[in-house]
Design a protein around this motif. Sequence first.
Motif, mmCIF file in Angstrom:
data_model
loop_
_atom_site.group_PDB
_atom_site.id
_atom_site.type_symbol
_atom_site.label_atom_id
_atom_site.label_comp_id
_atom_site.label_asym_id
_atom_site.label_seq_id
_atom_site.Cartn_x
_atom_site.Cartn_y
_atom_site.Cartn_z
ATOM 1 N N ALA A 1 59.314 54.144 53.476
ATOM 2 C CA ALA A 1 58.633 53.024 54.129
ATOM 3 C C ALA A 1 59.374 52.569 55.381
ATOM 4 O O ALA A 1 58.757 52.249 56.395
ATOM 5 C CB ALA A 1 58.497 51.865 53.160
ATOM 6 N N ARG B 1 69.105 59.495 54.427
ATOM 7 C CA ARG B 1 68.116 59.775 55.465
ATOM 8 C C ARG B 1 68.163 58.672 56.528
ATOM 9 O O ARG B 1 68.143 58.920 57.710
ATOM 10 C CB ARG B 1 66.747 59.831 54.823
ATOM 11 C CG ARG B 1 65.702 60.442 55.701
ATOM 12 C CD ARG B 1 64.548 60.954 54.882
ATOM 13 N NE ARG B 1 64.063 59.958 53.958
ATOM 14 C CZ ARG B 1 63.680 60.212 52.696
ATOM 15 N NH1 ARG B 1 63.758 61.427 52.226
ATOM 16 N NH2 ARG B 1 63.240 59.256 51.924
ATOM 17 N N ARG B 2 68.213 57.420 56.042
ATOM 18 C CA ARG B 2 68.201 56.296 56.980
ATOM 19 C C ARG B 2 69.461 56.277 57.827
ATOM 20 O O ARG B 2 69.411 55.946 59.003
ATOM 21 C CB ARG B 2 68.052 54.985 56.211
ATOM 22 C CG ARG B 2 66.634 54.847 55.700
ATOM 23 C CD ARG B 2 66.462 53.708 54.770
ATOM 24 N NE ARG B 2 65.154 53.833 54.152
ATOM 25 C CZ ARG B 2 64.693 53.010 53.251
ATOM 26 N NH1 ARG B 2 65.430 51.982 52.847
ATOM 27 N NH2 ARG B 2 63.501 53.174 52.738
ATOM 28 N N LEU C 1 64.932 49.624 60.003
ATOM 29 C CA LEU C 1 65.642 50.357 58.951
ATOM 30 C C LEU C 1 66.273 49.366 57.981
ATOM 31 O O LEU C 1 66.317 49.588 56.778
ATOM 32 C CB LEU C 1 66.737 51.236 59.568
ATOM 33 C CG LEU C 1 66.290 52.579 60.138
ATOM 34 C CD1 LEU C 1 67.508 53.397 60.521
ATOM 35 C CD2 LEU C 1 65.430 53.341 59.151
ATOM 36 N N GLY D 1 57.691 59.800 52.471
ATOM 37 C CA GLY D 1 57.277 58.557 51.822
ATOM 38 C C GLY D 1 58.290 57.439 51.982
ATOM 39 O O GLY D 1 58.370 56.541 51.143
ATOM 40 N N LEU E 1 60.692 46.852 51.840
ATOM 41 C CA LEU E 1 59.233 46.830 51.732
ATOM 42 C C LEU E 1 58.720 48.054 50.991
ATOM 43 O O LEU E 1 59.161 49.167 51.253
ATOM 44 C CB LEU E 1 58.612 46.817 53.125
ATOM 45 C CG LEU E 1 58.573 45.486 53.859
ATOM 46 C CD1 LEU E 1 58.002 45.725 55.235
ATOM 47 C CD2 LEU E 1 57.712 44.507 53.080
ATOM 48 N N PRO E 2 57.744 47.863 50.133
ATOM 49 C CA PRO E 2 57.098 49.035 49.562
ATOM 50 C C PRO E 2 56.097 49.591 50.562
ATOM 51 O O PRO E 2 55.518 48.844 51.343
ATOM 52 C CB PRO E 2 56.390 48.478 48.341
ATOM 53 C CG PRO E 2 56.096 47.052 48.696
ATOM 54 C CD PRO E 2 57.174 46.599 49.650
ATOM 55 N N ALA E 3 55.935 50.875 50.574
ATOM 56 C CA ALA E 3 54.942 51.459 51.460
ATOM 57 C C ALA E 3 53.568 51.122 50.915
ATOM 58 O O ALA E 3 53.338 51.173 49.722
ATOM 59 C CB ALA E 3 55.131 52.971 51.517
ATOM 60 N N LEU F 1 71.140 58.840 58.735
ATOM 61 C CA LEU F 1 70.998 59.910 59.731
ATOM 62 C C LEU F 1 70.149 59.429 60.907
ATOM 63 O O LEU F 1 70.508 59.609 62.076
ATOM 64 C CB LEU F 1 70.349 61.139 59.079
ATOM 65 C CG LEU F 1 70.096 62.313 60.026
ATOM 66 C CD1 LEU F 1 71.400 62.843 60.587
ATOM 67 C CD2 LEU F 1 69.345 63.432 59.319
ATOM 68 N N VAL F 2 69.039 58.759 60.565
ATOM 69 C CA VAL F 2 68.162 58.250 61.630
ATOM 70 C C VAL F 2 68.913 57.245 62.495
ATOM 71 O O VAL F 2 68.813 57.255 63.729
ATOM 72 C CB VAL F 2 66.894 57.622 61.020
ATOM 73 C CG1 VAL F 2 66.143 56.804 62.067
ATOM 74 C CG2 VAL F 2 65.988 58.701 60.473
ATOM 75 N N GLY G 1 63.022 46.936 56.745
ATOM 76 C CA GLY G 1 61.913 47.668 56.139
ATOM 77 C C GLY G 1 62.284 48.320 54.826
ATOM 78 O O GLY G 1 61.408 48.708 54.057
ATOM 79 N N ALA G 2 63.560 48.442 54.576
ATOM 80 C CA ALA G 2 63.989 49.150 53.382
ATOM 81 C C ALA G 2 63.469 48.475 52.128
ATOM 82 O O ALA G 2 63.172 49.131 51.132
ATOM 83 C CB ALA G 2 65.510 49.231 53.356
ATOM 84 N N SER H 1 56.804 55.394 46.339
ATOM 85 C CA SER H 1 57.513 55.967 47.468
ATOM 86 C C SER H 1 59.008 55.698 47.300
ATOM 87 O O SER H 1 59.418 54.725 46.689
ATOM 88 C CB SER H 1 57.014 55.352 48.766
ATOM 89 O OG SER H 1 57.249 53.964 48.716
ATOM 90 N N SER H 2 59.775 56.542 47.875
ATOM 91 C CA SER H 2 61.210 56.421 47.664
ATOM 92 C C SER H 2 61.938 56.247 48.984
ATOM 93 O O SER H 2 61.560 56.830 49.987
ATOM 94 C CB SER H 2 61.724 57.700 46.986
ATOM 95 O OG SER H 2 61.488 58.790 47.845
ATOM 96 N N GLY H 3 62.930 55.437 48.985
ATOM 97 C CA GLY H 3 63.797 55.317 50.150
ATOM 98 C C GLY H 3 65.058 56.114 49.860
ATOM 99 O O GLY H 3 65.449 56.270 48.714
ATOM 100 N N ASP H 4 65.663 56.597 50.914
ATOM 101 C CA ASP H 4 66.861 57.406 50.734
ATOM 102 C C ASP H 4 67.881 56.955 51.774
ATOM 103 O O ASP H 4 67.637 57.038 52.961
ATOM 104 C CB ASP H 4 66.498 58.885 50.927
ATOM 105 C CG ASP H 4 67.718 59.773 50.778
ATOM 106 O OD1 ASP H 4 68.850 59.226 50.710
ATOM 107 O OD2 ASP H 4 67.546 60.997 50.722
#
Lengths: 666, 378
Positions: free
Chosen positions: A33, B92-93, B22, A31, B28-30, B95-96, B25-26, B86-89
């Motif tokens: 975005a 994770r970002r 990244l 999830g 923005l809400p999904a 790492l990407v 977009g962070a 939705s959650s951003g982390d």
Amino acid sequence: MNPEIGHYALVLSLAVALLMTVIPFWGARTGDAALMKVGSTLALVLAGFTGLSFATLVVAYVQSDFSVLNVVENSHSAKPLLYRITGTWGNHEGSMLLWVLVLAIFAALVALFGANLPARLKANVLAVQGSVATAFLLFILFTSNPFARVIPPPAEGQDLNPILQDIGLAIHPPLLYLGYVGFSITFAFAVAALIEGRIDAAWARWVRPWALTAWAFLTLGIAMGSYWAYYELGWGGWWFWDPVENASLMPWFAGTALIHSAVVMEKRDALKVWTVLLAILAFSLSLLGTFLVRSGVLTSVHTFATDPSRGVFILAILVFFIGGSLTLYALRAPMLRQGGIFAPVSREGALVLNNLLLTAASAAVLVGTLYPLALEAYNGAKITVGPPYFNLTVGALMLPVAFAMPFGPLLAWKRGDLAGAAQRLMAAFGAAIVIAALAAYAQGGGPVLAPFGMGLAAFVVIGALAEVIERAGFGRVPRATAFARLRGLPRSVFGGALAHAGVGVCLFGIIAETSWNAERIAGVKVGGSFEVGGYELTLDRLEPRNGPNYRDLVGVFTVRRGGVDMGTIESAKRLFTARNMPTTESGIRTMWFSQLYVSLGDELPGGGVGVRAYWKPFVTLIWIGSVIMALGGALSLTDRRLRVGAPKPAKKPKAKADGASPVPAE
Amino acid sequence: MLLWIAFSLMTGAAIMAVLWPLRTGAALPAASTAEADLAVYRDQLTEIERDRASGLIAPAEGEAARTEVARRILRASAERSREGASSGDDRRRRLVAVVALLGVPLMAGGLYLALGSPLYPPQPLAQRLEAQPNPSDVAILIRKVESHLEANPNDGRGYEVVAPIYARIGRLDDAARAWANAIRLLGPTAPRETGLGEALTAQAGGVVTTQAKTAFEAALTADPKDPKAQYFLGLAAEQDGRKAEAAARWSALVAQSPADAPWLGLLREALARIGAPMPATLTAPAAGPGAADVAAAESLTPEQRDAMVRGMVERLEARLTQEGDDIEGWLRLMRAWTVLGQQDKARVAAGQARTHFTSDSGALGRIDALAHELGLGS
């Protein structure tokens, strides 16, 4: 431009496609975005890199850069510019690159115009597209690299296969690929829905236009290929039931079923699971078609692509995507919510009948195409499943489709009135009987079934128009009202009617040509004459001519009917000097919808030449009908109710309209 | 260099395709799935209204459709309330981002280095044809001569130049045709005729065809001593089963050849094949025993072999007495006598050699050094 730029762009495309498979998928799982959004930019970049790569290859072809092996093998500096360009995709490596380019462009379109798609659906769709692109890029880079170089470069190329040096090649493969690969989008939507375990409402609205686009291109591509074979191979046949032709026909049947079931799904929220399956099947059959053509398991008129070592790779791709998607389907389909109930006699019911018959036809072609291959692999026996099998099975399945076709659109959704529909088709039925009677009278003692066929074709054409007339209300409401309603009808109604009429027109051509064509094979000396289909042809002279990279032996024939001079037909035997390969350049004279077809054979000892001549009544209707079908699809596509993705100024002040959506634009 | 800059820019673009969203977009809400569904349903409602207004669907039908869409809207609304945000982390970002920054260049670069040919420039045909003659681009040289000959089909020199190149790269048909043209335009000479004959023979897989034979015979007419023509005519005789004739031709050729002629090895093999003896060459071997001599020696008894070697050395000595200014020859002679155990003869040879090189200190030095090495004293 340096071919190495194209090579690097291709390698980079692979890296990008790999990221595009993983990152948006991960984003959709968690999830996130931002990660989901990465999918969109990657899709655009992927299209850019594959485009750059393809453009570089085109430049190498145009400039005759013989340090590129692919150019050496498939080009010649004496070739006209057009064929140097089309030669880029007239070979295995180049055509696979075109395949991936089309795939990348479609993915980029989803990224650009999918602003109002649910983010998760979009991310998953792009991830699936990315995985298909990854597989094919691996295939290209490791088994079919178009950028392999030759040191030292030769001074001249080996020329393109002569039968491919034709305007048909410029058009046929790209159209076909737009069709094949277009189904990858519906496939991606289907797999994305299965991954999520739910089908969004936007799903059907998106799947239908993509399916329509792919279907329209595939229709044109098949028709174009058929016409190309007709005039280039010199046998006067327009469909050979060649495995490669069948390979394009199977996804066409599945795709035709898909565009119909997608309507049910959009309108009635029903047949969801079935539509998902059809979307998977349509692309699977496209992949199978690619496999059959590209792996070299077949030997046919399309043998220009044969390399057994590639077969295993494509087979692996095939197993992964078809097996994977069907497994996913088996696991997830039960979770999808069924919706919308309907009576057997209803619009939905008619569409289900259509779907069953079309998928059965697809299966019949599949069996007929693969059975000889399987048998050969099993015990080495070489058999051919010929036209009789296909004509019987596909013909038997298509007749009820044709007959039921006018009924479908006249039935109401949910609960239909068959008697009422039949009543409204009385006029069409009457006209069909008249035409059948006329045909029977005109042919005298010809094939018994031909008049029935003509009647059926007429029924389909007129029945298609009956729907429009009926929906406008002519005869029931005042004429002015009816015209007003006619204008107000959604374009998809016209599109559907047009496509159905196209089927009728095509059917008319097929039946007329097969029932009444005349063939004449003769040895003619200069000054000699022969007769075919009521026309008298005289061979005036045989003359050699020189082209840029070929030599022609041209036979000039004078056509007369009842003693009246109707001009000349030129037919040639063409020898391409680089490969020392002959082709036939048929002489075709179109009279209304019929054609006089003259093909030159070998020169005979003692002067003169072998000639095959055909009279083909209404033969052009076969292709005209196909083009009408595709136009119907295009018209239906312009229906604004379907253009969900296109940003469009809202006509109504309300926060509605098709393009504007509550989701903020990117 | 430009190429590498282009590669770097392309790689950068690919990386940015990941990094840029990244960052932006962070925030923005999904888009919520249920939200999107609702939008579609609202569209459908409006559509039904429109159809009903224009009389396309009956009022009752329209009402039924409205009810159904309303049902769907209710369902979607319920789902929306259940859906979590939705959650951003950041981890994770990051790492990407790292994967993009390292993975893209490593993968693309590594794969490209394995598959590509970055040092190999593009070679558009027009450019190659316009460029200065480049001896390494044989194909283009040939092409140029070809187009020159197309324009000047009577330029015999052109054919003569291109013919051997054709033969070398294996275009034997073209080689034969070019030689034939050169002969037609410039007249027959031994090299042209043998060139033609050789090309025809190679084309026939080593069989001297009648045509080739005619060419070789013409070569002999032009130059009766032409070794190639003699060899191939011998081969023709052998292939026709006339071994005696073959042996005669080859023996005659050996006899007229200098001892260092490069074709002697070939002749020795050929003669051995038809069982004929290898005759002596025109002069003693200048470059030591030829391969032919060695092979011949193998089939002899020790005495015969000794005699043969002695004969060879004597031939060398005879030649040097006549043409004494061959320092290599003298040195070889000294060595040969020493090997045969005739030290005194070696000493004589050294003395004779010195008389020929009185004014050449370098040569004298070499003679002295060898005499010392062989233990001949001085």
